[in-house]
Write an enzyme that holds these catalytic residues in place. Sequence first.
Site, PDB file in Angstrom:
ATOM      1  N   TYR A  10       0.849  -1.196   0.000  1.00  0.00           N
ATOM      2  CA  TYR A  10       0.000   0.000   0.000  1.00  0.00           C
ATOM      3  C   TYR A  10       0.876   1.234   0.000  1.00  0.00           C
ATOM      4  O   TYR A  10       1.822   1.326   0.780  1.00  0.00           O
ATOM      5  CB  TYR A  10      -0.922   0.036   1.226  1.00  0.00           C
ATOM      6  N   GLU A  46      -0.439   4.819  -0.667  1.00  0.00           N
ATOM      7  CA  GLU A  46      -1.199   6.053  -0.935  1.00  0.00           C
ATOM      8  C   GLU A  46      -0.308   7.266  -0.770  1.00  0.00           C
ATOM      9  O   GLU A  46       0.438   7.365   0.213  1.00  0.00           O
ATOM     10  CB  GLU A  46      -2.401   6.156  -0.002  1.00  0.00           C
ATOM     11  N   ASP A  57      -4.546  13.669 -25.894  1.00  0.00           N
ATOM     12  CA  ASP A  57      -4.782  12.295 -25.452  1.00  0.00           C
ATOM     13  C   ASP A  57      -4.088  11.372 -26.449  1.00  0.00           C
ATOM     14  O   ASP A  57      -4.620  11.092 -27.519  1.00  0.00           O
ATOM     15  CB  ASP A  57      -6.290  12.026 -25.397  1.00  0.00           C
ATOM     16  N   THR A  97      -2.399   5.866 -22.440  1.00  0.00           N
ATOM     17  CA  THR A  97      -2.369   4.510 -21.883  1.00  0.00           C
ATOM     18  C   THR A  97      -0.964   3.965 -22.095  1.00  0.00           C
ATOM     19  O   THR A  97      -0.254   4.373 -23.020  1.00  0.00           O
ATOM     20  CB  THR A  97      -3.357   3.567 -22.602  1.00  0.00           C
ATOM     21  N   LYS A 113      -0.997   0.247 -25.163  1.00  0.00           N
ATOM     22  CA  LYS A 113      -1.310   0.172 -26.596  1.00  0.00           C
ATOM     23  C   LYS A 113       0.004   0.145 -27.378  1.00  0.00           C
ATOM     24  O   LYS A 113       0.779  -0.771 -27.159  1.00  0.00           O
ATOM     25  CB  LYS A 113      -2.264   1.303 -26.972  1.00  0.00           C
ATOM     26  N   ARG A 125      -1.089  -2.840 -18.626  1.00  0.00           N
ATOM     27  CA  ARG A 125      -2.343  -2.085 -18.729  1.00  0.00           C
ATOM     28  C   ARG A 125      -2.281  -0.929 -17.722  1.00  0.00           C
ATOM     29  O   ARG A 125      -1.958  -1.138 -16.553  1.00  0.00           O
ATOM     30  CB  ARG A 125      -3.547  -2.960 -18.366  1.00  0.00           C
TER      31      ARG A 125
HETATM   32  C1  LIG Z   1      -7.906   3.589 -25.106  1.00  0.00           C
HETATM   33  C2  LIG Z   1      -8.171   5.042 -24.978  1.00  0.00           C
HETATM   34  C3  LIG Z   1      -8.470   5.620 -23.735  1.00  0.00           C
HETATM   35  C4  LIG Z   1      -8.806   4.821 -22.493  1.00  0.00           C
HETATM   36  O1  LIG Z   1      -7.923   3.890 -22.069  1.00  0.00           O
HETATM   37  P1  LIG Z   1      -8.410   2.729 -21.051  1.00  0.00           P
HETATM   38  O2  LIG Z   1      -7.135   2.242 -20.468  1.00  0.00           O
HETATM   39  O3  LIG Z   1      -9.150   1.736 -21.864  1.00  0.00           O
HETATM   40  O4  LIG Z   1      -9.279   3.355 -20.019  1.00  0.00           O
HETATM   41  C5  LIG Z   1      -8.583   6.990 -23.662  1.00  0.00           C
HETATM   42  N1  LIG Z   1      -8.423   7.755 -24.749  1.00  0.00           N
HETATM   43  C6  LIG Z   1      -8.170   7.238 -25.970  1.00  0.00           C
HETATM   44  C7  LIG Z   1      -8.017   8.145 -27.135  1.00  0.00           C
HETATM   45  C8  LIG Z   1      -8.047   5.860 -26.124  1.00  0.00           C
HETATM   46  O5  LIG Z   1      -7.823   5.353 -27.326  1.00  0.00           O
END
Ligand SMILES: *Cc1c(COP(=O)(O)O)cnc(C)c1O
Length: 430
Positions: A56, A58, A209, A235, A238, A244
């Site tokens: 933990y 926090e 993003d 993220t 990807k 993840r």
């Molecule tokens: C995949 C994605 C997210 C969210 O990611 P998660 O880990 O699935 O919550 C946010 N913004 C964009 C543009 C994405 O492609």
Amino acid sequence: MTSSPFDAWIRNDDELTSLLAQEWHRQTTTLQLIASENFASPAVLAATGSILTNKYAEGYPGRRYYGGNQVVDEVEDLARRRLTALFGADHANVQPHSGANANVAVYQALLEPGDTILAMRLDQGGHLTHGSPASITSKWWNFVSYGVTPRSDDPANPGELIDFDNVRELALQHRPKMILAGATAYSRLIEPAPFREIADEIGALLMFDSAHVAGLIAGGSHPNPVPYADVVAFTTHKTLRGPRGGAIVCREEHAKKIDSAVFPGQQGGPLEHAIAAKAVSFKEAAQPSFATYTDQIVANAQAFGAALAKEGFRNVSGGTENHMVLLDLREFDAELTGKVAQEVLDRAGITTNRNTIPDDPRSPFITSGLRVGSAAQTTAGMKEGEFETIAALISRALRHREDDAIVAEVRADVAEMCESFNPYANFTKQ
Ligand SMILES: *Cc1c(COP(=O)(O)O)cnc(C)c1O
């Protein structure tokens, strides 16, 4: 392949062992073409399964609410240092449990409830967290959406590209407090500079993003939005090929607000095992071999899109500059929906997802589009030639979708390809 010295302990659990074996088989005998997926390295899997799970923590390094965090502080600092170096950012937060959490934390940090965000239309490539009616984001903030230009038959200017005139017009009209660049189903390069120009014109914050393209940016295949954006959220699983999770980098002036919004604003204890695995992936992404990898991802997607176009599938936006191709199925077969294509390809051992396309006449559950990506199979070692073969297999399975014998033949061809391209044969011990 073992992910931790404790792997053998799972073998006492017959039910779970069987499921893990089934998933191992699925991932290594079928083609993974979901654009948001990848094969994380054994080192990333090992860190994810490590004893840091138990802790933990926090708070943040040096400011924790629990004892015993001397080592964990160093782990999280290592991840933050590697991430700021990777993108040349002032500040990093590596705690978001996911991309969605990261996005909501950014909104919470920099906006008041009810403030306006100008983001990409969901049916033209935006993400759920960019103001979907089903997402909490649309209940707390006021979203206005820009779209893509109309489709054209001129190959030199195919249309379906981010419409910057529309972005500017809406920015001037609605005066959003934040402009959001980035998409989940858009195959073209997203230039950060024109977004910054428009944001400056109205004094708005710019958020990028880069969930999908974070790896391409790290590898240098796409422009880095960090010098342009106030904050970049993404993220780690990807194209970046980590565990993840999510992460945020931002300018120093926003650092405190971002950190407080992630914890305690959004989350409780951070997942330090995931943070350790993020640190592993940030190191991997800084290697010269990762730049070669991301260039190959793009080259493969381009060869894939061109081969699919030859088979009669229209590439939305006229082609690709990243890791994904968005296909309009209607010219290949007016009757074929995204839903059916996804199901047929599943039977053929080709994993994809249906997707809406700009001005899709069908519902988001049915769709006229299919999204495919090259990141995972590029990790498995595939090159342009293999992606051309996959395009032919996709076409064959979909053309003969009523013929179980042909779909089974495609599945057998896929299994044979996968035998030569096991993703875990390519990683070397570091
Ligand atoms: C995949 C994605 C997210 C969210 O990611 P998660 O880990 O699935 O919550 C946010 N913004 C964009 C543009 C994405 O492609």
